[in-house]
Scaffold this active site. Structure first.
Site, PDB file in Angstrom:
ATOM      1  N   HIS A 283     -88.397 -74.049  10.566  1.00  0.00           N
ATOM      2  CA  HIS A 283     -88.801 -75.396  10.182  1.00  0.00           C
ATOM      3  C   HIS A 283     -89.625 -76.026  11.300  1.00  0.00           C
ATOM      4  O   HIS A 283     -89.601 -75.559  12.443  1.00  0.00           O
ATOM      5  CB  HIS A 283     -87.574 -76.272   9.891  1.00  0.00           C
ATOM      6  CG  HIS A 283     -86.797 -75.824   8.693  1.00  0.00           C
ATOM      7  ND1 HIS A 283     -85.869 -74.794   8.757  1.00  0.00           N
ATOM      8  CD2 HIS A 283     -86.814 -76.247   7.393  1.00  0.00           C
ATOM      9  CE1 HIS A 283     -85.339 -74.617   7.547  1.00  0.00           C
ATOM     10  NE2 HIS A 283     -85.895 -75.473   6.720  1.00  0.00           N
TER      11      HIS A 283
ATOM     12  N   ARG B 184     -92.440 -79.706  16.962  1.00  0.00           N
ATOM     13  CA  ARG B 184     -91.563 -78.626  17.435  1.00  0.00           C
ATOM     14  C   ARG B 184     -91.371 -77.638  16.287  1.00  0.00           C
ATOM     15  O   ARG B 184     -90.677 -77.929  15.316  1.00  0.00           O
ATOM     16  CB  ARG B 184     -90.208 -79.187  17.893  1.00  0.00           C
ATOM     17  CG  ARG B 184     -89.183 -78.094  18.258  1.00  0.00           C
ATOM     18  CD  ARG B 184     -87.917 -78.678  18.868  1.00  0.00           C
ATOM     19  NE  ARG B 184     -87.245 -79.612  17.981  1.00  0.00           N
ATOM     20  CZ  ARG B 184     -86.296 -79.282  17.096  1.00  0.00           C
ATOM     21  NH1 ARG B 184     -85.924 -78.016  16.971  1.00  0.00           N
ATOM     22  NH2 ARG B 184     -85.731 -80.204  16.333  1.00  0.00           N
TER      23      ARG B 184
ATOM     24  N   HIS C  56     -90.139 -66.468   5.303  1.00  0.00           N
ATOM     25  CA  HIS C  56     -89.490 -67.657   5.846  1.00  0.00           C
ATOM     26  C   HIS C  56     -89.362 -67.478   7.356  1.00  0.00           C
ATOM     27  O   HIS C  56     -88.912 -66.439   7.849  1.00  0.00           O
ATOM     28  CB  HIS C  56     -88.098 -67.843   5.231  1.00  0.00           C
ATOM     29  CG  HIS C  56     -87.289 -68.917   5.912  1.00  0.00           C
ATOM     30  ND1 HIS C  56     -87.483 -70.251   5.684  1.00  0.00           N
ATOM     31  CD2 HIS C  56     -86.295 -68.820   6.839  1.00  0.00           C
ATOM     32  CE1 HIS C  56     -86.642 -70.956   6.439  1.00  0.00           C
ATOM     33  NE2 HIS C  56     -85.907 -70.105   7.133  1.00  0.00           N
TER      34      HIS C  56
ATOM     35  N   CYS D 124     -82.673 -76.359  21.467  1.00  0.00           N
ATOM     36  CA  CYS D 124     -81.991 -76.348  20.165  1.00  0.00           C
ATOM     37  C   CYS D 124     -81.318 -75.016  19.866  1.00  0.00           C
ATOM     38  O   CYS D 124     -80.549 -74.904  18.911  1.00  0.00           O
ATOM     39  CB  CYS D 124     -82.985 -76.678  19.056  1.00  0.00           C
ATOM     40  SG  CYS D 124     -84.431 -75.588  19.037  1.00  0.00           S
TER      41      CYS D 124
ATOM     42  N   ASP E  22     -90.508 -83.950  16.627  1.00  0.00           N
ATOM     43  CA  ASP E  22     -89.850 -84.433  17.838  1.00  0.00           C
ATOM     44  C   ASP E  22     -90.166 -83.565  19.055  1.00  0.00           C
ATOM     45  O   ASP E  22     -89.393 -83.501  20.005  1.00  0.00           O
ATOM     46  CB  ASP E  22     -88.334 -84.517  17.630  1.00  0.00           C
ATOM     47  CG  ASP E  22     -87.700 -83.166  17.269  1.00  0.00           C
ATOM     48  OD1 ASP E  22     -88.440 -82.162  17.219  1.00  0.00           O
ATOM     49  OD2 ASP E  22     -86.480 -83.115  17.048  1.00  0.00           O
TER      50      ASP E  22
ATOM     51  N   CYS F  94     -89.492 -74.850  15.100  1.00  0.00           N
ATOM     52  CA  CYS F  94     -88.185 -74.263  15.391  1.00  0.00           C
ATOM     53  C   CYS F  94     -88.081 -72.972  14.567  1.00  0.00           C
ATOM     54  O   CYS F  94     -87.885 -73.022  13.341  1.00  0.00           O
ATOM     55  CB  CYS F  94     -87.092 -75.264  15.011  1.00  0.00           C
ATOM     56  SG  CYS F  94     -85.429 -74.731  15.405  1.00  0.00           S
TER      57      CYS F  94
END
Length: 327
Positions: free
Chosen positions: A284, A297, A281, A244, A288, A299
């Site tokens: 996310h 996952r 932060h 990704c 999947d 990310c």
């Protein structure tokens, strides 16, 4: 909020843990997320059969069979909980209970993976370094397992005021207690301490451009920590190429390391991931990921992290996390 997974989760793992009176040990592990089932019994005695009143003669240890989802709760995190509730230097005594039936032990089935057994020994080596002496915990193949009588199963659930040598409230406290009262610097201080990219991402919910951060393709053993607080967040052992453009992980190093928020920006609904200590932060999490690793996952923006190589972890104060990283 609860994380949803897709498809079939990894096959559960089973470990047998002896840590004194099995009522309290079972009560503690029943509260840990990722534990699927517990059962109390008697392990590693001199004969096939026994009962509660015969333990002194048969030399069985009061033991809890713990079935857990390794995609959620790592073997190292499970053992960290176990080490927390026992006295690893006490021989045949836990709490007020004395006798061979109250010895400490880690027992495993015949089909327990060899690599997992090696991980148990690495955890014990790390514990020895912290204690400055060798733990007196048996590590043996399981033999002569006997399920305990029904009166002992889920004893503290049925008898909330019953005897327990363990403080069960520990199950509600983070293993990494250093960050319970972490004092986050003010925004002006953070602007001076962090790079513009790190500040924008951790404090303003920004995002690295895809495929822009070197951590995306980094394949070196080590630990990833919150760039703001230094809290341990992810291990290289749980990192995979998500394709990704951002670093991807199957799970955090400890479940408690992260906080989750519902994110409805960009005309979609996602689950935001934040660090628990500094509320940074991070990115996310999506359902999947590889099914063999638990189906999630994570990310994560590389600019929100600092990587510490395995070779530097001890000198930088992260020695206790080495078993979570080593393969």
């Amino acid at each position: 909020m609860r994380l949803m997974r897709q498809g079939q989760e990894p096959a559960p793992w089973v470990l047998y843990l002896a840590g004194g009176c099995f009522w309290g040990v079972q009560g503690y592990f029943q509260r840990i997320v990722g534990v699927l089932d517990t059962e109390v019994g008697y392990a590693n005695g001199k004969q096939a059969g026994t009962s509660y009143h015969e333990l002194s003669r048969t030399d069985h240890a009061e033991t809890v069979k713990v079935t857990f989802n390794s995609g959620v709760l790592s073997l190292e995190e499970l053992l960290a909980h176990y080490f927390r509730i026992i006295d690893p230097t006490s021989i045949n005594k836990q709490g007020n209970d004395r006798g061979r039936q109250y010895r400490t032990g880690i027992y495993y089935d015949r089909d327990f993976p060899e690599e997992a057994l090696a991980r148990i020994h690495r955890c014990l080596e790390a514990l020895e370094r912290r204690l400055g002496q060798k733990p007196v915990i048996e590590v043996e193949a399981l033999k002569n397992w006997v399920r305990a009588e029904d009166a002992h199963q889920d004893y503290l659930e049925r008898n909330p005021g019953g005897y327990c040598h363990i403080d069960l409230s520990l199950a509600d406290r983070p293993l990494d207690e250093e960050f319970i009262d972490y004092q986050k610097p003010d925004r002006e201080t953070l602007k001076k301490e962090l790079s513009p990219e790190a500040y924008h991402i951790t404090q303003e919910e920004g995002t690295d451009p895809p495929f822009s951060h070197p951590y995306d393709q980094l394949d070196e053993p080590g630990i990833y920590v919150d760039i703001v607080s230094g809290q341990a967040l992810f291990s290289s052992r749980d990192k995979f190429d998500g394709g990704c453009g951002w670093p991807s992980f199957s799970k955090p190093i400890l479940q408690e390391s992260l906080a989750y928020k519902r994110d409805r920006t960009l005309a979609m609904e996602r689950t935001e991931v934040r660090s628990q200590g500094a509320d940074s932060h991070l990115g996310h999490v999506f359902p999947d990921g590889p099914q063999s690793l638990g189906g999630l996952r994570y990310c994560i923006d590389g600019s929100a992290l600092r990587f510490i190589p395995l070779s530097k972890m001890e000198e930088e104060g992260y020695g206790k996390w080495i078993p979570f990283v080593e393969k």
